[in-house]
Every structure is written in C-alpha cells, then in structure tokens.
Motif scaffolding. Structure first.
Motif, PDB file in Angstrom:
ATOM      1  N   CYS A 201       0.881  -1.277  -0.095  1.00 27.43           N
ATOM      2  CA  CYS A 201       0.056   0.107  -0.343  1.00 27.43           C
ATOM      3  C   CYS A 201       0.747   1.234   0.051  1.00 27.43           C
ATOM      4  CB  CYS A 201      -0.951   0.008   1.164  1.00 27.43           C
ATOM      5  SG  CYS A 201      -2.249  -1.289   1.193  1.00 27.43           S
ATOM      6  N   SER A 202       0.576   2.167  -0.714  1.00 29.06           N
ATOM      7  CA  SER A 202       0.858   3.689  -0.588  1.00 29.06           C
ATOM      8  C   SER A 202       0.687   4.179   0.826  1.00 29.06           C
ATOM      9  CB  SER A 202       0.570   4.495  -1.704  1.00 29.06           C
ATOM     10  OG  SER A 202      -0.762   4.518  -1.660  1.00 29.06           O
ATOM     11  N   ARG A 203       1.560   5.402   1.237  1.00 27.20           N
ATOM     12  CA  ARG A 203       0.726   5.877   2.307  1.00 27.20           C
ATOM     13  C   ARG A 203      -0.601   6.319   2.314  1.00 27.20           C
ATOM     14  NH1 ARG A 203       3.304   7.921   6.705  1.00 27.20           N
ATOM     15  NH2 ARG A 203       5.309   7.383   5.986  1.00 27.20           N
ATOM     16  N   MET A 204      -1.078   6.943   1.270  1.00 22.36           N
ATOM     17  CA  MET A 204      -2.476   7.393   1.445  1.00 22.36           C
ATOM     18  C   MET A 204      -3.499   6.022   1.253  1.00 22.36           C
ATOM     19  SD  MET A 204      -4.695   9.597   1.359  1.00 22.36           S
ATOM     20  CE  MET A 204      -3.636  10.877   0.801  1.00 22.36           C
ATOM     21  N   GLY A 205      -2.898   5.081   0.824  1.00 21.92           N
ATOM     22  CA  GLY A 205      -3.787   3.950   0.743  1.00 21.92           C
ATOM     23  C   GLY A 205      -3.699   3.229   1.959  1.00 21.92           C
ATOM     24  N   ALA A 206      -2.498   3.160   2.697  1.00 18.28           N
ATOM     25  CA  ALA A 206      -2.676   2.788   4.063  1.00 18.28           C
ATOM     26  C   ALA A 206      -3.371   3.530   5.066  1.00 18.28           C
ATOM     27  CB  ALA A 206      -1.069   2.473   4.744  1.00 18.28           C
ATOM     28  N   PHE A 207      -3.572   4.632   4.978  1.00 17.27           N
ATOM     29  CA  PHE A 207      -4.242   5.411   5.645  1.00 17.27           C
ATOM     30  C   PHE A 207      -5.884   5.257   5.354  1.00 17.27           C
ATOM     31  CE2 PHE A 207      -7.236   9.361   5.659  1.00 17.27           C
ATOM     32  CZ  PHE A 207      -7.020   9.823   7.043  1.00 17.27           C
ATOM     33  N   TRP A 208      -6.386   5.170   4.199  1.00 18.49           N
ATOM     34  CA  TRP A 208      -7.719   4.888   3.870  1.00 18.49           C
ATOM     35  C   TRP A 208      -8.172   3.527   4.152  1.00 18.49           C
ATOM     36  CZ3 TRP A 208     -11.158   8.624   3.509  1.00 18.49           C
ATOM     37  CH2 TRP A 208     -10.556   9.783   2.970  1.00 18.49           C
ATOM     38  N   ARG A 209      -7.338   2.391   4.046  1.00 16.51           N
ATOM     39  CA  ARG A 209      -7.613   1.254   4.360  1.00 16.51           C
ATOM     40  C   ARG A 209      -7.325   0.718   6.118  1.00 16.51           C
ATOM     41  NH1 ARG A 209      -5.160  -2.209  -0.793  1.00 16.51           N
ATOM     42  NH2 ARG A 209      -6.490  -0.975  -2.402  1.00 16.51           N
ATOM     43  N   VAL A 210      -6.267   1.594   6.493  1.00 19.85           N
ATOM     44  CA  VAL A 210      -5.970   0.919   8.040  1.00 19.85           C
ATOM     45  C   VAL A 210      -6.386   2.160   9.079  1.00 19.85           C
ATOM     46  CG1 VAL A 210      -4.099  -0.012   9.163  1.00 19.85           C
ATOM     47  CG2 VAL A 210      -4.374  -0.492   7.114  1.00 19.85           C
ATOM     48  N   ILE A 211      -5.966   3.193   8.893  1.00 28.50           N
ATOM     49  CA  ILE A 211      -5.927   4.206   9.891  1.00 28.50           C
ATOM     50  C   ILE A 211      -7.326   4.798   9.876  1.00 28.50           C
ATOM     51  CG2 ILE A 211      -4.967   6.311  10.624  1.00 28.50           C
ATOM     52  CD1 ILE A 211      -3.244   4.237  10.606  1.00 28.50           C
ATOM     53  N   PHE A 212      -8.062   5.120   8.732  1.00 28.25           N
ATOM     54  CA  PHE A 212      -9.321   5.827   8.627  1.00 28.25           C
ATOM     55  C   PHE A 212     -10.576   4.828   9.437  1.00 28.25           C
ATOM     56  CE2 PHE A 212     -13.373   7.009   6.556  1.00 28.25           C
ATOM     57  CZ  PHE A 212     -13.240   8.350   6.889  1.00 28.25           C
ATOM     58  N   PRO A 213     -10.565   3.645   9.122  1.00 27.15           N
ATOM     59  CA  PRO A 213     -11.491   3.033   9.910  1.00 27.15           C
ATOM     60  C   PRO A 213     -11.588   2.924  11.219  1.00 27.15           C
ATOM     61  CG  PRO A 213     -10.658   1.568   7.924  1.00 27.15           C
ATOM     62  CD  PRO A 213      -9.849   2.714   8.182  1.00 27.15           C
ATOM     63  N   LEU A 214     -10.166   3.022  11.892  1.00 24.78           N
ATOM     64  CA  LEU A 214      -9.939   3.011  13.093  1.00 24.78           C
ATOM     65  C   LEU A 214     -10.018   4.338  13.721  1.00 24.78           C
ATOM     66  CD1 LEU A 214      -6.615   0.890  13.586  1.00 24.78           C
ATOM     67  CD2 LEU A 214      -8.809   0.191  14.032  1.00 24.78           C
ATOM     68  N   LEU A 215     -10.478   5.382  12.971  1.00 21.72           N
ATOM     69  CA  LEU A 215     -10.775   6.679  13.583  1.00 21.72           C
ATOM     70  C   LEU A 215     -12.150   7.049  13.818  1.00 21.72           C
ATOM     71  CD1 LEU A 215      -8.280   8.925  11.509  1.00 21.72           C
ATOM     72  CD2 LEU A 215      -8.033   8.246  13.788  1.00 21.72           C
ATOM     73  N   ALA A 216     -12.777   6.246  13.409  1.00 21.96           N
ATOM     74  CA  ALA A 216     -14.448   6.216  13.499  1.00 21.96           C
ATOM     75  C   ALA A 216     -14.855   6.594  14.802  1.00 21.96           C
ATOM     76  CB  ALA A 216     -15.015   4.653  13.163  1.00 21.96           C
ATOM     77  N   PRO A 217     -14.309   6.249  16.051  1.00 20.15           N
ATOM     78  CA  PRO A 217     -14.890   6.625  17.232  1.00 20.15           C
ATOM     79  C   PRO A 217     -14.531   8.222  17.419  1.00 20.15           C
ATOM     80  CG  PRO A 217     -13.894   4.439  17.467  1.00 20.15           C
ATOM     81  CD  PRO A 217     -13.478   5.108  16.218  1.00 20.15           C
ATOM     82  N   GLY A 218     -13.448   8.639  16.870  1.00 17.03           N
ATOM     83  CA  GLY A 218     -13.160  10.123  17.173  1.00 17.03           C
ATOM     84  C   GLY A 218     -13.896  10.731  15.974  1.00 17.03           C
ATOM     85  N   LEU A 219     -14.198  10.203  14.819  1.00 15.37           N
ATOM     86  CA  LEU A 219     -14.751  11.102  13.858  1.00 15.37           C
ATOM     87  C   LEU A 219     -16.371  11.269  14.330  1.00 15.37           C
ATOM     88  CD1 LEU A 219     -13.418   9.515  10.550  1.00 15.37           C
ATOM     89  CD2 LEU A 219     -13.483  11.833  11.332  1.00 15.37           C
ATOM     90  N   ALA A 220     -16.721  10.151  14.944  1.00 15.74           N
ATOM     91  CA  ALA A 220     -18.134  10.270  15.353  1.00 15.74           C
ATOM     92  C   ALA A 220     -18.394  11.115  16.453  1.00 15.74           C
ATOM     93  CB  ALA A 220     -18.536   8.755  15.879  1.00 15.74           C
ATOM     94  N   ALA A 221     -17.419  11.299  17.392  1.00 19.01           N
ATOM     95  CA  ALA A 221     -17.536  12.274  18.662  1.00 19.01           C
ATOM     96  C   ALA A 221     -17.356  13.684  18.241  1.00 19.01           C
ATOM     97  CB  ALA A 221     -16.467  11.950  19.540  1.00 19.01           C
ATOM     98  N   ALA A 222     -16.528  13.837  17.116  1.00 20.95           N
ATOM     99  CA  ALA A 222     -16.185  15.076  16.637  1.00 20.95           C
ATOM    100  C   ALA A 222     -17.456  15.574  15.650  1.00 20.95           C
ATOM    101  CB  ALA A 222     -14.829  15.201  15.971  1.00 20.95           C
ATOM    102  N   SER A 223     -17.819  14.665  14.973  1.00 21.64           N
ATOM    103  CA  SER A 223     -19.031  15.078  14.107  1.00 21.64           C
ATOM    104  C   SER A 223     -20.323  15.460  14.898  1.00 21.64           C
ATOM    105  CB  SER A 223     -19.450  14.148  13.276  1.00 21.64           C
ATOM    106  OG  SER A 223     -19.818  12.925  13.953  1.00 21.64           O
ATOM    107  N   ILE A 224     -20.551  14.760  16.010  1.00 24.10           N
ATOM    108  CA  ILE A 224     -21.637  15.027  16.961  1.00 24.10           C
ATOM    109  C   ILE A 224     -21.325  16.622  17.673  1.00 24.10           C
ATOM    110  CG2 ILE A 224     -22.765  14.500  19.100  1.00 24.10           C
ATOM    111  CD1 ILE A 224     -22.561  11.815  18.478  1.00 24.10           C
ATOM    112  N   PHE A 225     -20.142  16.836  18.118  1.00 24.17           N
ATOM    113  CA  PHE A 225     -19.922  18.120  18.581  1.00 24.17           C
ATOM    114  C   PHE A 225     -20.083  19.221  17.584  1.00 24.17           C
ATOM    115  CE2 PHE A 225     -16.678  21.584  18.868  1.00 24.17           C
ATOM    116  CZ  PHE A 225     -16.963  22.027  20.320  1.00 24.17           C
TER     117      PHE A 225
END
Length: 300
Positions: A201-225
């Motif tokens: 994976c490229s760095r962007m591919g690693a971000f979208w496939r690995v990092i971004f799914p694990l950021l779901a709790p943070g994105l949910a909390a930030a989006s609610i705020f």
C-alpha cells in the motif's frame, strides 16, 4: 522401637461467629452509594429542562399560561405541533439548516482529519506553535469576533448566502475536532500503517484502508460536537442571513414571538422538532463512539 502418636486437643464446642466485613469494604460501599446518588441528582437536573420542554409542547396553551403548573399536564394535545408546522417558511428553514450544517460538518471532518493525521504522525517546523494556535482559537468564541467576521463576509460577497454561514461553522468546528481526532491518531500503533505499506500500500492507501476505519470513534464524537454547535447556533446565522426563506431553524423560531405576545406552546413544539435530528444522529453513531479504538486490530 514403638512409634508414639500425638493427639491434638479438640476445639471447644460452640457456635462459630461469622467473620465481620472489613471496614474498608464498608467505606467502599458507602462511597459507591454517595456517587450513585450524586449521579442520579445530576441526571435529574440535566434531564428536567428537556422533560419540561416536551411536556410544555403537549400542554394546551391556557394551561401553559396558568400560574398553577404541574409536572404532568391535565390534558395532552397535538395542536401545538400543528401550529408549528403550519408556520410560514418551516420547510425552507429545514432545508437551510440541513444544507448549512451537513456541509459544514462534512467539510470540518475532512479538513480536521487531514490536519490531525499530519500533527499526530509527522514532526515538522512549527508543529507545537500550530497546536498552541489551535487551542487559542478554540478559546475565542465566534460571537466575540462578530464584527470582523461580518466585515470579511461583506467584502467577499457572502452576506445572505449559505456558503458564508458554512465557512463560519466549518472554521469554528476545526480546532476542537482536530484536537479530538489527533488523540485517536497518536493512539493507533504505527506498526499497522507500516505493515500495510510493506504489503504494497502507498501511504495514502494505508491511511484509507487501515487508519481511517480505526478513526471512526473519534470522527463520530467530533461530528456530533460539530453538528450540535452548528445546529443550535443562532446569532451568526441571524446576522449573515437576511431573507426569511433562507433562515435556519433557530432563526425561524423568532416567528413565534410577535407584538401580540409569544405562542409558547407552538414554540416548545417547534423546539422539540428541531432537537429530534440531533438525537437521531447521536443514536446512529453512538455505537461507534462506544467501541474501542483498536479492538481487534492487533492479535496476540
């Protein structure tokens, strides 16, 4: 040689007294009861205004104006909701709020995720100064900068335009959302990203496939705020938007205050309807907020 056996004296007969609990356990139980009581009191204090809002929306108007108020209405009516829906520009106010808030929240999540990933993963010149700047900006309420904001939007031709309010809400949500998502980014092991890059994976591919799914709790909390702040904001939308058909829902609530008085029943019913989308959105994303950050990502 004869072996001798020694006999032990039998214990005295009688009832055996039960073991007393340790004083430390008693103190723990008492402190637990105290904390539970404090939690119940705090819940009642916070929930009572919401309860009173909903109950007032269901009361008849003559009972709302009465001096003898009760915790439960003598009769329940839906006329207040009907008058709120029949109020002019109700549909356009919903449309304006959805366009402005959804666009601002989505834009804030995209920009804050990129900024949080850059702050959490890379070390660059001015990184600490940038983080301090975010905190300082978070301490300044947008209403304190109302006049400069108005002058800038007027110079850009953004007055009475949706995109003018969207920019304000987006910029207001960026500092807190960036800080919140950054906390999730730095807790994700770098080995996950490096393993994905080793696998091709490229760095962007690693971000979208690995990092971004694990950021779901943070994105949910930030989006609610961000959604709550944008959905409940009144003053900036009132100053920037000038046409009745472009008012957001909170500005639209002014229609219930006239020279003849305030229609409290319809106002409470409209406020209840306005609060429902945020509640529904929270119920949809609460599982993401409660889930662990990297649960199941690393085995062993």
């Amino acid at each position: 040689m004869s072996a001798t056996t020694s006999t032990r004296p039998a214990p005295p007969a009688g009832p055996v007294s039960p073991a007393r609990p340790a004083p430390r356990q008693d103190r723990k139980k008492k402190s637990r009861h105290v904390y539970n009581l404090i939690g119940v009191v705090a819940f009642v204090v916070m929930a009572f205004p919401v309860y009173w809002l909903v109950i007032s929306a269901l009361r008849p108007n003559h009972e709302i104006r009465s001096y003898d108020q009760t915790l439960w209405p003598s009769s329940i009516t839906l006329d207040n909701f009907q008058r709120a829906i029949d109020q002019p520009n109700f549909g356009t106010a919903i449309q304006s709020s959805l366009i402005i808030c959804v666009t601002a929240v989505l834009g804030a999540m995209v920009l804050s995720t990129i900024a949080a990933f850059a702050i959490g993963r890379f070390h660059f010149t001015g990184r600490k100064a940038f983080m301090i700047t975010l905190l300082v900006i978070q301490l300044l309420p947008p209403t304190a900068m109302l006049i400069p904001i108005y002058i800038q939007l007027n110079g850009l031709g953004a007055l009475n335009e949706y995109w003018g309010v969207i920019i304000i809400y987006l910029v207001s949500a960026l500092p807190f959302a960036t800080w919140m998502i950054r906390g999730f980014v730095i807790n994700i092991p770098k080995e996950l990203e490096e393993s994905a890059m080793v696998d091709g994976c490229s760095r962007m591919g690693a971000f979208w496939r690995v990092i971004f799914p694990l950021l779901a709790p943070g994105l949910a909390a930030a989006s609610i705020f961000s959604l709550i702040n944008a959905w409940n904001e009144y003053l900036l939308a009132y100053v920037v938007l000038q046409d009745n058909d472009k008012y957001t829902l909170n500005v639209w609530l002014m229609n219930f205050t006239t020279s003849r008085g305030v229609d409290y029943g319809a106002l409470m019913a409209a406020s209840t309807l306005i609060a429902l989308p945020v509640v529904v959105f929270f119920m949809l994303v609460q599982k993401k907020m409660a889930s662990g950050l990297t649960s199941g990502a690393v085995k062993g």
